[in-house]
Each structure stands twice: as structure tokens, then as C-alpha cells.
Scaffold this motif. Sequence first.
Motif, PDB file in Angstrom:
ATOM      1  N   ALA A   3     -14.304   1.286   1.333  1.00  0.00           N
ATOM      2  CA  ALA A   3     -14.352   1.163   2.926  1.00  0.00           C
ATOM      3  C   ALA A   3     -15.327   2.418   3.610  1.00  0.00           C
ATOM      4  CB  ALA A   3     -13.200   0.918   3.423  1.00  0.00           C
ATOM      5  N   SER A   4     -15.948   2.255   4.740  1.00  0.00           N
ATOM      6  CA  SER A   4     -16.299   3.605   5.243  1.00  0.00           C
ATOM      7  C   SER A   4     -15.296   4.544   5.868  1.00  0.00           C
ATOM      8  CB  SER A   4     -17.118   2.962   6.521  1.00  0.00           C
ATOM      9  OG  SER A   4     -16.177   2.196   7.569  1.00  0.00           O
ATOM     10  N   ASP A   5     -14.107   4.043   5.951  1.00  0.00           N
ATOM     11  CA  ASP A   5     -12.989   5.168   6.173  1.00  0.00           C
ATOM     12  C   ASP A   5     -12.314   5.201   4.882  1.00  0.00           C
ATOM     13  OD1 ASP A   5     -10.583   6.244   7.233  1.00  0.00           O
ATOM     14  OD2 ASP A   5      -9.692   4.727   8.278  1.00  0.00           O
ATOM     15  N   ASN A  38      -9.530   6.812   4.161  1.00  0.00           N
ATOM     16  CA  ASN A  38      -8.197   6.330   4.078  1.00  0.00           C
ATOM     17  C   ASN A  38      -7.983   4.864   3.749  1.00  0.00           C
ATOM     18  OD1 ASN A  38      -6.862   8.959   4.693  1.00  0.00           O
ATOM     19  ND2 ASN A  38      -7.259   8.588   7.096  1.00  0.00           N
ATOM     20  N   GLU A  39      -8.766   4.091   4.263  1.00  0.00           N
ATOM     21  CA  GLU A  39      -8.362   2.571   4.019  1.00  0.00           C
ATOM     22  C   GLU A  39      -8.723   2.388   2.651  1.00  0.00           C
ATOM     23  OE1 GLU A  39     -10.737  -1.703   4.965  1.00  0.00           O
ATOM     24  OE2 GLU A  39     -11.119   0.062   6.310  1.00  0.00           O
ATOM     25  N   SER A  40      -9.989   3.317   2.059  1.00  0.00           N
ATOM     26  CA  SER A  40     -10.098   3.000   0.611  1.00  0.00           C
ATOM     27  C   SER A  40      -8.821   3.584  -0.164  1.00  0.00           C
ATOM     28  CB  SER A  40     -11.242   3.866   0.141  1.00  0.00           C
ATOM     29  OG  SER A  40     -12.500   3.539   0.701  1.00  0.00           O
ATOM     30  N   GLU A  75      -5.718   3.362   0.563  1.00  0.00           N
ATOM     31  CA  GLU A  75      -4.704   2.224   0.691  1.00  0.00           C
ATOM     32  C   GLU A  75      -4.780   1.035  -0.160  1.00  0.00           C
ATOM     33  OE1 GLU A  75      -1.594   2.600   2.091  1.00  0.00           O
ATOM     34  OE2 GLU A  75      -2.207   4.621   3.056  1.00  0.00           O
ATOM     35  N   ASN A  76      -6.263   0.846  -0.247  1.00  0.00           N
ATOM     36  CA  ASN A  76      -6.795  -0.338  -1.008  1.00  0.00           C
ATOM     37  C   ASN A  76      -6.489  -0.155  -2.528  1.00  0.00           C
ATOM     38  OD1 ASN A  76      -7.286  -1.642   1.254  1.00  0.00           O
ATOM     39  ND2 ASN A  76      -9.727  -1.242   1.057  1.00  0.00           N
TER      40      ASN A  76
END
Length: 347
Positions: free
Chosen positions: A299-301, A303-305, A307-308
Motif C-alpha cells: 500500500a502507499s501507506d 502502516n497499512e502494508s 497491518e496487511n
Amino acid sequence: VLVDDGLLRLEVLEKHEARIRCRVVIPGELKSRRHINLPGVKVNLPSFTEKDRADASVGLEEGIDFLALSFVREARDVEMLRDFLTERKSRVRIIAKIEDRSAIANLTSIVEACDGLMIARGDLGIECPFEELPVIQRRAVRACLAQGRPVIVATHMLESMITQPVPTRAEITDVANAVYELADCVMLSGETTVGKYPLECVGMLDTIARRIERETAGDAGEPAVFTGERMKVLKAAVVLAGQLPGSKIMTFTRHGFMAQGLALLRPAHSPIFAFTPSLQVLRQLRLLRAVEPILLELASDPNESIENALAHLRRVGLAAPGDKIVIATDIVAEDRLVDAVQLRTLR
């Protein structure tokens, strides 16, 4: 002239243009497609031939990940193959096979030029005195660790299992020594191409390697070529993981650098989960010690990467609630990305 790993030995008596006349010194059965060695003779043949070019072109069309170049004698041999790949805009990585004395003399420059090194002990043991082979192997592994290149120890690892269902005790120790020396890979040859017990050989190699890895300290020191700030961050991640028994390391990479840097630091007990959006990079990362590559769109974020990725590890059973995860990645700070190390407990 030595044939078939030195099992047949011929003495050259005379030359006639494109032919030589020999006397058999050590007789034996001459089979097809056997290796021929001329110890101490510098053969005036290119390492990357026209046939190699044609074979490599077919490989590139089929989507290969690595090209292993045989009988690399100097860095220029690798550079020729690199030019060939650059012309074709290929990101295939080059494995240099060292197999004669010239390669040993030019070891440092060859390691710098290639993407990985294979210590091909079959031909090397013929071209060099037998007693020098363990010294050369250890020197080559250390050179790769110092220069940040993965290293493969190959040939004759479980040679007796070509015809027998179990290895000799000496072969078990040989495999173990390669793992103790912190090689990235141990490779089978005849055992899985013409041997009677290919699956058993792979299982045996895996069992030995896993057992010895539990014994190794995992501290190879900081590679000489990776002394920048990013490598220091990766070092911090490895040190932290080493102080947390049962912990796991996680990173994200588009080209493989982060995962390769972590692998070179040889974590003592922590597997390295390397998430990448590239299928080719994923396959290439399988060469590295302790790395478990996983395909994931980033992800561009950041933190989202993260969590995934944590959700994926939990979902497939690679991590369980309560596990300590050391994350080496970049985070957003003041509208820019900076390298960071995080410690998380999986929920």
C-alpha cells in the motif's frame, strides 16, 4: 587430461593439429557427456560462448530468475554476461561458478561482479590440490559474506546417495560444515539428476541443514560493502530479534535489498518474512538464507502494508498471537519516508 572428475587419467603423448594422442594411465568406463579437465592449463576459450548466448536467450523467454555461468576465471567473464542481459533489459541475476585456479586468484573481483557465487567443488577439486579445497571453500564463503553476496556450496554433498539410500557419515559432516560456515545454500547435483533416491536426498539435506542451523550463532559480522545508515538500521533489527527468543523478522522490499541485507547479517534464530509485490523478486529471494518471501501488494501507506502483512502471517499460521515481530521498514515522518525498526506483539 582428467576425465569424469578424474576417474580416468590420460597422459598426452603428442598433438596432431586438432587431435591429441594419449596413453591411458588410469583406465575406466568412458560415458557420454563427461567433464574433461586440464589441471594447470589456461584454456583459451570464452566463458560465455555463442551456444551459451542461444541457451540464455531461450531461458530469458521462459522467465528464468538466475543464470549460472560456468568456469568463471575473472570478473570480465561476468561482465560479458551482464552486458548481454543489459542489452535485453533483463533483471535476471548472475551466479558465478568458480571451478579452477584462475577463479581463486581473482576471487575478490569475481564476487564483486556477480550477484551470487557457486563453489563448484567437483571441477575445483580436480583443478586444485585436494587438501586446498576446504581452505578455498571457507575463503570463498567469507569473501561472499564480506561483500554481501549469497553463496552456494555445490557438488558431491551426498554423492553416495546416487546409488545408496543413506549417506556416509563423512557426507553428513560435509553438509553440516557448509551450514556452519554460514553458506546460503547447499546444492545437490548428480544425486537429483541421475541418482536413484532424489527425494530422499533433498529430505536428508533439509534435515541436516535445519539441525545445524539451530546450533549456529548466526553472527557473521557486518558485511564490508553495507556500512551505510540503512545497513545499520537492519543490524539493529537483527540484534533486537536475537535478544527475543522465538521472535520473527518482517520486512518489505521491491527489489530485494532489505531482505538481502537482513539475510547477510545471519539472524541467530529468527526467520525473515520478506513481503514483495514482484513475483520475480520473490523467486530470487529464495536463494537467501533464512528468508521466507511472500507475495503482497504494498500500500502507499507503510502502516497499512504492515497491518496487511501481519494479518497474512496470522491467517496462514506463520505467526501466532503473542509472537514478537521485529519490523524493518520505512515509515512516514514529516511527510517523508524514513528507515525504522519496530517491535510489535501479534494480537
